[in-house]
Design an enzyme around this catalytic site. Sequence first.
Site: not given
Ligand code: BES
Ligand code: MN
Length: 504
Positions: A282, A356
């Site tokens: 991230k 997931r």
């Molecule tokens: N934990 C995150 C989702 C999230 C983002 C929760 C911001 C709270 C605030 C999740 O694990 C994630 O990173 N999801 C990705 C999925 C993508 C890589 C398909 C996302 O939402 O960008």
């Molecule tokens: Mn994530």
Amino acid sequence: MATRPVISFARYTTPKKGSVVLLAAEKGALGAVASGYDSGDTFKRLFSIADFSGKAGSSVDALTPHGSSIDRLVVIGIGKPAALKEYDWLKLGGIIGAQFRKPTEAAIVLDLPEVTIGGAEAASIAAGILLRAYAFDKYKTRKDDADGKGTKEKTAADAKPSKFTIQCADPAAAKKAFASLEGVADGVMLARDLVNEPANKLGPVEFAAVAKELEKLGVKVEVLTEKEMTKLGMGALLGVAQGSPRGARLVIMQWNGGKAKDKPVAFIGKGVTFDTGGNSMKPASGMEEMKGDMGGAAAVTGLMHALAARKAKANVVGVIGLVENAVDGNAQRPGDIVTSMSGQTIEVLNTDAEGRLVLADALWYVNQRFEPKFMINLATLTGAIMVALGQNHAGLFSNNDELAGRLTEAGQVTQEKLWRMPMGPDYDKLIDSKNADMKNIGGRYGGSITAAQFLQRFVKETPWAHLDIAGTAMGSPSNEISQTWASGFGVRLLDRLVRDHYEG
Ligand code: BES
Ligand code: MN
Ligand code: ZN
């Protein structure tokens, strides 16, 4: 933590000290008890100059009566009493609590013309006061002050508690109702604590230890380690955990308050104690928020606390998958293929779509072992759900209209609101993979939906719902009953669902 207010219930009496809160209905209508604080027409004149008409959420400070030793007299407007619902009473507690910034002693007089405020309503007000008073200040060694430098004064954590006496028509009934509701409020605050806690203090092992504490309330708690999960074949969950030295845990909580032969209902939570994104890392900006990526697991733990504390007449299973998604030489790579407990293989195209993977094994495990009446999972699963719904509704995905309907209704009652999102084969095929049974990301569009489709591949025919709480569990907008970053979203919602449909 901020000092928890002490709340009690009593009959109507005129206190000798402290503050007094009176309620006024629309048009500034006051109950009979108010006349004890006004020998003439002071209130009437005050309401007129202050333009106070008893509108919900409004308030006015009155002078304390001549010769009285009380410090403060506040009148709070509540609007039309008959229109107030469960959540409005909780909110009212928050509004009342907000009147007192310093430790205080106050009598809250629940008296209105024509209507009697019942025990359940009085208890909701009390719970609202507790939730409003919650703060996350355990790591503050100095109290904040105006110049922001901090004073050497004691922190809020050391302050003496506020004392609220709620005066009402039937204090015994209120006390009884509060015995249950206090358990629910405690569950919400437990969930908030877990979400607010930073990841250096709360990893999978530490989280599991908190869950283990629920044994004190009569919850059966098992904690599985990596070794046991390896034996079970939980390759999806373990693949996420492998980049972190802090281990992984699967916690199974059981509250058996129902009939012995009744199938349980099951709640499953995503518990990523920190989500760096792994190798698909991230961006730095805002990454600290990922300490809250265990909001689903926190809600499930808080819910189990609530149900056990109020001795719910239901059999309930709560399972949380606890991992840290870290970057490390041993971390999983994009392109890796893992085998889940179900036997289905997954191509991990993005290591940041990790929630997931954790839930896939947790859902499969719960379904196999417990054959529950339904499974509801909660997860801070996708940023995309915030793009779709903002922060005022959580996303609801379900294979069962009845369950979805009941959840939506519980959302309205508790104001932990849900919005149902579409699912179907057209979305499902977006996660088919060339190299394995599925991939862990869909395309550019409908990111929350493809995530839900992924989860559905691990639930078979069991009635199931997935709540994407990424926008509601953390970074929460402040409101009357929630003032910190973590809201505790899901605890009141699911407590209400169980109470309305799965008890007795
Ligand atoms: N934990 C995150 C989702 C999230 C983002 C929760 C911001 C709270 C605030 C999740 O694990 C994630 O990173 N999801 C990705 C999925 C993508 C890589 C398909 C996302 O939402 O960008
Ligand atoms: Mn994530
Ligand atoms: Zn995540």
